[in-house]
Design a protein around this motif. Structure first.
Motif, short mmCIF file in Angstrom:
data_model
loop_
_atom_site.label_atom_id
_atom_site.label_comp_id
_atom_site.label_asym_id
_atom_site.label_seq_id
_atom_site.Cartn_x
_atom_site.Cartn_y
_atom_site.Cartn_z
N CYS A 28 23.46 35.54 38.90
CA CYS A 28 23.81 36.53 37.88
C CYS A 28 24.28 37.84 38.51
N VAL A 29 23.59 38.26 39.58
CA VAL A 29 24.01 39.50 40.25
C VAL A 29 25.43 39.35 40.78
N LEU A 30 25.69 38.22 41.45
CA LEU A 30 27.02 38.03 42.04
C LEU A 30 28.08 37.87 40.96
N ALA A 31 27.69 37.35 39.78
CA ALA A 31 28.65 37.21 38.67
C ALA A 31 28.73 38.47 37.82
N GLY A 32 27.79 39.41 38.04
CA GLY A 32 27.81 40.66 37.30
C GLY A 32 27.33 40.54 35.86
N ILE A 33 26.50 39.53 35.58
CA ILE A 33 26.01 39.34 34.20
C ILE A 33 24.49 39.48 34.16
N PRO A 34 23.93 39.78 32.98
CA PRO A 34 22.48 39.96 32.89
C PRO A 34 21.71 38.63 32.91
#
Ligand SMILES: [Zn+2]
Length: 432
Positions: A151-157
């Motif tokens: 999620c961090v690498l994809a920028g989503i919560p």
């Protein structure tokens, strides 16, 4: 502080949709535009178990247009006590297929995407890609860290929940807006230190309590309504009938979302866990007896300077975990002498003991840390300033992992240690 909606609204609702979602449309904060956002949204649920099951049902009922289900397990009869998306007739079937069957029967207007696989470093990014938000109902620490990292690498919560027995916790990890899971729980707990729901049990309805709050957070994020649980952990003690919120902070040194990240690709956690290699434990009373013997062991304190100044075991040697991990023990410990390592409650010392055992030291781990030592009424020194520990060695390593209590997995946590206390102790340990 306004939070923009994650999803743009799709086309206008059809008359049958306005009828179906009438109770949402009546809510002033939601209305038709929010319902159109939900229909356009793509939500991935990792784990169709205790948390994933009620979450999936409420996401489908709410009209979330695309729902992904990631799970590699099959339905077992012991699941039915809480995993309410599965039916008796589904026992033995893949959980993804069982969930898809139930969700489609509940709401034929939603699309269910089955990911019948366990998330791993080599597939997690591809599975997460294309979703707006992820609901973490994972059953292992490896998957929880992987969900966070992806999620961090994809920028989503990452809408995280955990339950054990009668306790539950919920938060939204979202790098760039607040802490990620690694900011708050930098290391997995020592192998064997955390009970599972299989060991400790879980009340099925507590899963629903946590999962429904996770879905509420998802709806808030998708539609831009309300204040999401970013930088806060909601803690529920169902037996006491109490709920609270504990603030948690982003860690600028976080290896994943910090100022100078060192984790830029996904890695699996299993290797780091290395089951079965935990060092033997020694009780405070047994350590006291060893120290009074003719050949006492070296006692190694792996806490930080400020903690050691508050209380320490007489004669102990000090080397914070961060310096120990980068080899700082070489100039501090005599390989010929046995070592007993300790920290505050036993989390960092378990990691340190494995490092020292790998380096060939005869090492034991003080059970319960210096807190257990003090609870036994054994003596400590206070206000000790450092002497004899090379400052260069202490400063050589990265900052030590803070002694947050173990994050909870396998719908899990630590029995007998209420989450409120755990979260409180975490925030106390997180002070800069
Ligand atoms: Zn982080």
């Amino acid at each position: 502080m306004p939070w923009p909606p994650l999803v743009d609204p799709g086309p206008p609702l059809a008359p049958h949709e306005r009828h179906r979602y009438a109770r949402h449309l009546t809510l002033a904060a939601l209305g038709e535009t929010a319902q159109r956002r939900l229909r356009a949204a793509r939500v991935l649920v990792v784990g169709a178990g205790g948390l994933g099951s009620p979450a999936l049902l409420y996401l489908a009922a709410a009209g979330v247009g695309t729902i992904g289900v990631a799970d590699d397990d099959v339905v077992d009869a012991t699941n039915l006590q809480r995993q309410v998306v599965h039916r008796e007739s589904a026992v033995g079937r893949p959980k993804t297929a069982s969930a898809a069957h139930t969700l489609t029967a509940l709401n034929s207007g939603v699309r269910v995407v089955e990911h019948r696989e366990r998330l791993r470093a080599d597939n997690a990014a591809a599975v997460v890609a294309g979703y707006d938000v992820v609901v973490d109902g994972a059953d292992s620490f490896a998957t929880r860290y992987l969900v966070n990292d992806a999620c961090v690498l994809a920028g989503i919560p990452d809408v995280w929940g955990s339950v054990l027995a009668f306790d539950g916790q919920v938060s939204v990890w979202w790098a760039g807006h607040g802490p990620c899971y690694r900011c708050v729980f930098p290391d997995p707990p020592p192998v064997g230190s955390v009970a599972s729901c299989a060991d400790a049990g879980v009340l099925g309805s507590v899963c629903a309590l946590v999962a429904s709050q996770q879905v509420t957070e998802v709806v808030k994020l998708l539609t831009g309504v309300g204040e999401p649980l970013v930088g806060r952990i909601a803690v529920h003690d169902a037996l006491a009938g109490t709920s609270g919120v504990v603030p948690v902070a982003r860690d600028p040194r976080c290896p994943l979302c910090g100022a100078a990240p060192t984790m830029t690709t996904l890695t699996d956690l299993e290797e780091a866990c290395r089951p079965g290699e935990a060092a033997p434990l020694v009780s405070p009373a047994d350590l006291a007896a060893l120290l009074a013997s003719a050949e006492p062991p070296v006692v190694l304190d792996v806490r930080e300077d400020s903690e050691r100044a508050e209380s320490s075991i007489a004669g102990s040697v000090h080397l914070p975990l961060g310096a120990l991990r980068t080899g700082g023990y070489a100039g501090v410990l005599d390989p010929a002498r046995p070592v007993v390592v300790h920290c505050a409650v036993g989390r960092r010392s378990a990691v340190a003991a494995r490092v020292l055992a790998d380096a060939g030291y005869a090492v034991q781990d003080l059970a319960g840390g210096i807190l257990a030592w003090q609870e036994e009424g054994l003596p400590v020194e206070r206000g000790v300033r450092e002497a004899g520990t090379p400052a260069a060695a202490r400063e050589a390593g990265p900052p030590a992992a803070r002694e947050a209590d173990p994050p909870v997995a396998r719908e899990g946590g630590t029995p007998g240690d209420p989450p409120r206390q755990r979260a409180d102790r975490h925030t106390a340990d997180s002070r800069p």
